[in-house]
Design a protein around this motif. Structure first.
Motif, PDB file in Angstrom:
ATOM      1  N   VAL A  48       0.836  -1.197   0.000  1.00 43.88           N
ATOM      2  CA  VAL A  48       0.000   0.000   0.000  1.00 43.88           C
ATOM      3  C   VAL A  48       0.872   1.248   0.000  1.00 43.88           C
ATOM      4  O   VAL A  48       1.734   1.419   0.873  1.00 43.88           O
ATOM      5  N   LEU A  49       0.641   2.120  -0.982  1.00 39.28           N
ATOM      6  CA  LEU A  49       1.316   3.423  -1.045  1.00 39.28           C
ATOM      7  C   LEU A  49       0.279   4.480  -0.675  1.00 39.28           C
ATOM      8  O   LEU A  49      -0.663   4.721  -1.426  1.00 39.28           O
ATOM      9  N   HIS A  50       0.460   5.087   0.470  1.00 40.07           N
ATOM     10  CA  HIS A  50      -0.526   6.015   1.044  1.00 40.07           C
ATOM     11  C   HIS A  50       0.076   7.422   1.054  1.00 40.07           C
ATOM     12  O   HIS A  50       1.107   7.657   1.674  1.00 40.07           O
ATOM     13  N   PHE A  51      -0.575   8.361   0.361  1.00 40.92           N
ATOM     14  CA  PHE A  51      -0.100   9.743   0.292  1.00 40.92           C
ATOM     15  C   PHE A  51      -1.158  10.671   0.888  1.00 40.92           C
ATOM     16  O   PHE A  51      -2.336  10.584   0.536  1.00 40.92           O
ATOM     17  N   ASP A  52      -0.719  11.550   1.769  1.00 44.06           N
ATOM     18  CA  ASP A  52      -1.630  12.508   2.410  1.00 44.06           C
ATOM     19  C   ASP A  52      -1.273  13.911   1.931  1.00 44.06           C
ATOM     20  O   ASP A  52      -0.287  14.499   2.349  1.00 44.06           O
ATOM     21  N   MET A  53      -2.116  14.467   1.045  1.00 43.61           N
ATOM     22  CA  MET A  53      -1.841  15.783   0.480  1.00 43.61           C
ATOM     23  C   MET A  53      -2.339  16.927   1.360  1.00 43.61           C
ATOM     24  O   MET A  53      -2.092  18.089   1.043  1.00 43.61           O
ATOM     25  N   SER A  54      -3.017  16.614   2.438  1.00 47.51           N
ATOM     26  CA  SER A  54      -3.501  17.674   3.322  1.00 47.51           C
ATOM     27  C   SER A  54      -2.344  18.425   3.983  1.00 47.51           C
ATOM     28  O   SER A  54      -2.519  19.533   4.489  1.00 47.51           O
ATOM     29  N   LEU A  55      -1.165  17.813   3.975  1.00 46.88           N
ATOM     30  CA  LEU A  55       0.012  18.471   4.548  1.00 46.88           C
ATOM     31  C   LEU A  55       0.528  19.593   3.651  1.00 46.88           C
ATOM     32  O   LEU A  55       1.317  20.426   4.095  1.00 46.88           O
ATOM     33  N   ALA A  56       0.091  19.622   2.402  1.00 48.19           N
ATOM     34  CA  ALA A  56       0.636  20.570   1.424  1.00 48.19           C
ATOM     35  C   ALA A  56      -0.328  21.722   1.161  1.00 48.19           C
ATOM     36  O   ALA A  56      -0.692  21.999   0.016  1.00 48.19           O
ATOM     37  N   LYS A  57      -0.760  22.399   2.203  1.00 49.43           N
ATOM     38  CA  LYS A  57      -1.627  23.563   2.050  1.00 49.43           C
ATOM     39  C   LYS A  57      -0.810  24.836   2.209  1.00 49.43           C
ATOM     40  O   LYS A  57       0.155  24.877   2.967  1.00 49.43           O
ATOM     41  N   HIS A  58      -1.200  25.883   1.503  1.00 51.73           N
ATOM     42  CA  HIS A  58      -0.536  27.188   1.589  1.00 51.73           C
ATOM     43  C   HIS A  58       0.952  27.062   1.265  1.00 51.73           C
ATOM     44  O   HIS A  58       1.810  27.538   2.001  1.00 51.73           O
ATOM     45  N   THR A 114       8.563   4.200 -10.763  1.00 52.83           N
ATOM     46  CA  THR A 114       9.462   3.112 -10.361  1.00 52.83           C
ATOM     47  C   THR A 114       9.077   2.547  -8.999  1.00 52.83           C
ATOM     48  O   THR A 114       9.255   1.346  -8.749  1.00 52.83           O
ATOM     49  N   LEU A 115       8.546   3.400  -8.117  1.00 51.23           N
ATOM     50  CA  LEU A 115       8.110   2.938  -6.795  1.00 51.23           C
ATOM     51  C   LEU A 115       6.989   1.913  -6.941  1.00 51.23           C
ATOM     52  O   LEU A 115       7.008   0.852  -6.294  1.00 51.23           O
ATOM     53  N   ILE A 116       6.000   2.219  -7.782  1.00 50.51           N
ATOM     54  CA  ILE A 116       4.881   1.291  -8.001  1.00 50.51           C
ATOM     55  C   ILE A 116       5.389  -0.022  -8.596  1.00 50.51           C
ATOM     56  O   ILE A 116       5.020  -1.119  -8.141  1.00 50.51           O
ATOM     57  N   MET A 117       6.261   0.070  -9.590  1.00 47.77           N
ATOM     58  CA  MET A 117       6.775  -1.132 -10.259  1.00 47.77           C
ATOM     59  C   MET A 117       7.609  -1.975  -9.311  1.00 47.77           C
ATOM     60  O   MET A 117       7.457  -3.216  -9.272  1.00 47.77           O
ATOM     61  N   ARG A 118       8.461  -1.348  -8.511  1.00 46.10           N
ATOM     62  CA  ARG A 118       9.319  -2.105  -7.596  1.00 46.10           C
ATOM     63  C   ARG A 118       8.499  -2.766  -6.488  1.00 46.10           C
ATOM     64  O   ARG A 118       8.778  -3.896  -6.081  1.00 46.10           O
ATOM     65  N   ALA A 119       7.482  -2.049  -5.980  1.00 47.51           N
ATOM     66  CA  ALA A 119       6.645  -2.625  -4.927  1.00 47.51           C
ATOM     67  C   ALA A 119       5.931  -3.874  -5.440  1.00 47.51           C
ATOM     68  O   ALA A 119       5.799  -4.876  -4.713  1.00 47.51           O
ATOM     69  N   CYS A 120       5.483  -3.813  -6.686  1.00 42.76           N
ATOM     70  CA  CYS A 120       4.805  -4.961  -7.283  1.00 42.76           C
ATOM     71  C   CYS A 120       5.770  -6.124  -7.503  1.00 42.76           C
ATOM     72  O   CYS A 120       5.469  -7.279  -7.170  1.00 42.76           O
ATOM     73  N   GLU A 121       6.944  -5.810  -8.044  1.00 39.59           N
ATOM     74  CA  GLU A 121       7.933  -6.846  -8.336  1.00 39.59           C
ATOM     75  C   GLU A 121       8.459  -7.508  -7.070  1.00 39.59           C
ATOM     76  O   GLU A 121       8.647  -8.731  -7.018  1.00 39.59           O
ATOM     77  N   GLN A 122       8.693  -6.730  -6.009  1.00 44.40           N
ATOM     78  CA  GLN A 122       9.274  -7.276  -4.785  1.00 44.40           C
ATOM     79  C   GLN A 122       8.283  -8.098  -3.972  1.00 44.40           C
ATOM     80  O   GLN A 122       8.669  -9.026  -3.263  1.00 44.40           O
ATOM     81  N   THR A 123       7.002  -7.751  -4.029  1.00 44.46           N
ATOM     82  CA  THR A 123       6.004  -8.467  -3.234  1.00 44.46           C
ATOM     83  C   THR A 123       5.269  -9.536  -4.029  1.00 44.46           C
ATOM     84  O   THR A 123       4.640 -10.419  -3.444  1.00 44.46           O
ATOM     85  N   GLY A 124       5.338  -9.425  -5.347  1.00 46.97           N
ATOM     86  CA  GLY A 124       4.613 -10.378  -6.177  1.00 46.97           C
ATOM     87  C   GLY A 124       3.121 -10.111  -6.222  1.00 46.97           C
ATOM     88  O   GLY A 124       2.339 -10.935  -6.692  1.00 46.97           O
ATOM     89  N   ARG A 125       2.719  -8.934  -5.740  1.00 42.11           N
ATOM     90  CA  ARG A 125       1.299  -8.578  -5.740  1.00 42.11           C
ATOM     91  C   ARG A 125       1.135  -7.162  -6.301  1.00 42.11           C
ATOM     92  O   ARG A 125       2.022  -6.319  -6.169  1.00 42.11           O
ATOM     93  N   GLN A 126      -0.027  -6.932  -6.897  1.00 42.80           N
ATOM     94  CA  GLN A 126      -0.304  -5.593  -7.422  1.00 42.80           C
ATOM     95  C   GLN A 126      -0.397  -4.587  -6.273  1.00 42.80           C
ATOM     96  O   GLN A 126      -0.649  -4.938  -5.118  1.00 42.80           O
ATOM     97  N   VAL A 127      -0.226  -3.323  -6.623  1.00 47.76           N
ATOM     98  CA  VAL A 127      -0.078  -2.252  -5.617  1.00 47.76           C
ATOM     99  C   VAL A 127      -1.393  -1.502  -5.418  1.00 47.76           C
ATOM    100  O   VAL A 127      -2.176  -1.313  -6.356  1.00 47.76           O
ATOM    101  N   VAL A 128      -1.622  -1.075  -4.194  1.00 46.92           N
ATOM    102  CA  VAL A 128      -2.758  -0.220  -3.851  1.00 46.92           C
ATOM    103  C   VAL A 128      -2.223   1.198  -3.614  1.00 46.92           C
ATOM    104  O   VAL A 128      -1.285   1.385  -2.832  1.00 46.92           O
ATOM    105  N   VAL A 129      -2.796   2.188  -4.300  1.00 43.48           N
ATOM    106  CA  VAL A 129      -2.394   3.589  -4.131  1.00 43.48           C
ATOM    107  C   VAL A 129      -3.567   4.359  -3.539  1.00 43.48           C
ATOM    108  O   VAL A 129      -4.669   4.377  -4.117  1.00 43.48           O
ATOM    109  N   LEU A 130      -3.341   4.979  -2.410  1.00 43.28           N
ATOM    110  CA  LEU A 130      -4.365   5.772  -1.721  1.00 43.28           C
ATOM    111  C   LEU A 130      -3.865   7.207  -1.624  1.00 43.28           C
ATOM    112  O   LEU A 130      -2.778   7.456  -1.083  1.00 43.28           O
ATOM    113  N   ILE A 131      -4.652   8.152  -2.143  1.00 37.29           N
ATOM    114  CA  ILE A 131      -4.255   9.562  -2.123  1.00 37.29           C
ATOM    115  C   ILE A 131      -5.366  10.354  -1.435  1.00 37.29           C
ATOM    116  O   ILE A 131      -6.466  10.504  -1.969  1.00 37.29           O
TER     117      ILE A 131
END
Length: 522
Positions: free
Chosen positions: A89-99, A135-152
């Motif tokens: 799981v790749l979890h990104f929180d954009m609420s930190l990037a205000k102003h 590359t992060l998405i591709m490497r996470a998939c290759e290293q775990t053998g499972r597709q990636v979940v991206v949460l933004i």
């Protein structure tokens, strides 16, 4: 003893794992998560107002896709899910990037990418933000053998405060577009993508390139995915309501009706269950005090700026606005009216739908929003001396509650004489809007330009036991205002209200920009 057994309300707790392990009150939304995870699409977008539970929802998705089955014991999804596969799981929180400016935004995105790269590594050749995401998405998939979940979470947060700025918006939008662009190219590596936000920026890659993204913001099956329905409140919070009722010295039924008037009224599609603002409701129950919590957490500057940009008067916000379904989905940069932004931000909501015309009727959801919004707009009409202005308004409310309109107008006259006059005070409409804001802050029914058989009444206000018909003049005469009320028989329009009608004629001086004279007749 019963009060001690009540679960704590998760005020400010937005991590699902912390809510469950800390034994906080949790309103079960996991059935919606299962529905999305096993739906026809792998890409989802959900728009909801700020502080409406989006971050907790994203965190719940994170725990689910990370295979943390033990956290979901006793919840709806426990009976639905049988596999509990663990995905990267790749979890990104954009609420930190205000102003932020361009450099700060890129730095914050760099930090969030780096946290994931510490786990999956980073090739030297990946330098730009979009190359690193890819590359992060591709490497996470290759290293775990499972597709990636991206949460933004809150994907549009960096852009909201600059949406009215022609210079900064394109710059920051370009940064975000590059950051999101790999989501399309990496489709074979992705199991699930979920984004939350408030508005829709059409020129970001997720909407211009991901043509398979499913926007469930107005889908009936997901109407209650965020927020708290009345059924959920009564089922899970009856003990809290009982405690609040005791603190307020009211019955449970009176307290429930008070909560409904203050925090209920949201609908994100039609038909829809009544949905309460979760932030305000939980705060009221935890603190055992009914207050303006959602508005107290800050009024977005972008909203006030956009109201100015579209020249929207206070009395025009809500007031049975109408829109078609396509209007809700209007790209932020191409909006031709303020309606989509007011709706997406939570200041107006759906109140009805006409199948024949396909028109939605919109209005302010509840008393908290009406009062809070008017308080935000008040500085534009009191030259920003709002501290004393609010005190004066409070005293005016007390006078009117006792049926003394004369004393209320005297208080307003005294206050206006102590402040420099605002710009644009040389037309009657300015004072009409001032009255509208003040009476709205009373929490009473108020309307402007009310049609009658012989004309339009400037302001109509209704208290529990009296209806006021008010005519305003600028640089003329209060007696002339009263004569117009009588000549056109404005009170006759309200004969069926069952309330005694009080007529009020007010004249403002064009020189002093203050009330010069008024006449009150019962």
């Amino acid at each position: 003893m019963e009060q001690q057994q009540l679960k704590r309300c998760p005020i400010g707790v937005q991590t699902f794992e912390k809510v469950i392990e800390g034994n906080y009150l949790y309103i079960d939304k996991t059935e919606y998560i299962y529905r999305m995870a096993h739906g026809a699409s792998n890409y989802y977008f959900l728009s909801r107002p700020r502080r409406f539970g989006k971050s907790l929802l994203v965190s719940t998705l994170h725990s689910y896709f990370a295979g943390k089955k033990e956290l979901f014991k006793g919840l709806a999804i426990e009976k639905l899910e049988t596999e509990w596969t663990e995905y990267p799981v790749l979890h990104f929180d954009m609420s930190l990037a205000k102003h932020v400016d361009k450099e700060t935004l890129e730095s914050m995105l760099d930090v969030q990418l780096f946290e994931h790269e510490k786990i999956y590594g980073k090739p030297e050749r990946a330098v730009t933000l979009n190359d690193r995401m890819k590359t992060l998405i591709m490497r996470a998939c290759e290293q775990t053998g499972r597709q990636v979940v991206v949460l933004i979470d809150e994907y549009d947060a960096p852009l909201l405060d600059v949406m009215h700025e022609e210079e900064n918006l394109p710059v920051l939008r370009n940064v975000m577009r590059n950051f999101y662009s790999p989501l399309k190219a990496c489709d074979p590596y992705l199991r699930f993508v979920f984004l939350t936000g408030i508005t829709k920026f059409s020129q970001l890659s997720i909407f211009s390139e991901l043509n398979n993204i499913s926007n469930v913001s107005m889908d009936e099956p997901y109407a209650a995915i965020c927020g708290i329905t009345e059924e959920e409140m009564l089922e899970r919070m009856s003990g809290h309501i009982e405690c609040l009722a005791g603190a307020l010295e009211m019955t449970c039924e009176e307290t429930r009706l008070k909560l409904k008037e203050k925090y209920d009224g949201y609908h994100f599609t039609w038909p829809s269950p009544d949905i309460y603002n979760p932030f305000s409701l939980l705060n009221a129950l935890e603190r055992r005090k009914i207050d303006n919590y959602w508005f107290g957490s800050g009024t977005p500057t972008y909203l006030i700026e956009m109201l100015r940009k579209f020249h929207v008067l206070p009395s025009e916000v809500g007031h049975s606005m109408q829109a078609m379904a396509s209007d809700f989905d209007a790209p932020t940069e191409k909006m031709e009216s303020i309606v989509p932004l007011l709706y997406q931000s939570g200041y107006i909501t759906i109140k009805d739908y006409d199948k024949l015309t396909e028109l939605y009727t919109l209005d302010i959801p509840n008393r908290e929003i009406r009062v809070g919004l008017m308080q935000s707009l008040l500085p534009n009409y009191l030259n920003r001396d709002t501290l004393r202005g609010k005190t004066t308004i409070g005293r005016m409310y007390g006078a009117i509650a006792h049926g003394d309109m004369d004393a209320a107008l005297r208080l307003l006259q005294e206050f206006l004489s102590t402040i420099p006059y605002c710009d644009n005070t040389n037309y009657e409409g300015h004072y009409q809007q001032l009255f509208y804001i003040i009476f709205s802050l009373f929490g009473m029914y108020v309307d402007v330009e009310v049609r009658t058989p012989k004309g339009r009444v400037d302001v109509v206000m209704r208290t529990a036991d009296t209806l006021y018909v008010i005519e305003l003049k600028l640089g003329k005469d209060a007696d002339a205002a009263m004569s117009q009320i009588n000549l056109k028989n404005y009170p006759g329009r309200f004969a069926l209200s069952g309330l005694p009608v009080v007529k009020v004629g007010v004249n403002f001086s064009a020189e002093t920009h203050n009330i010069e004279k008024w006449v009150v007749e019962e």
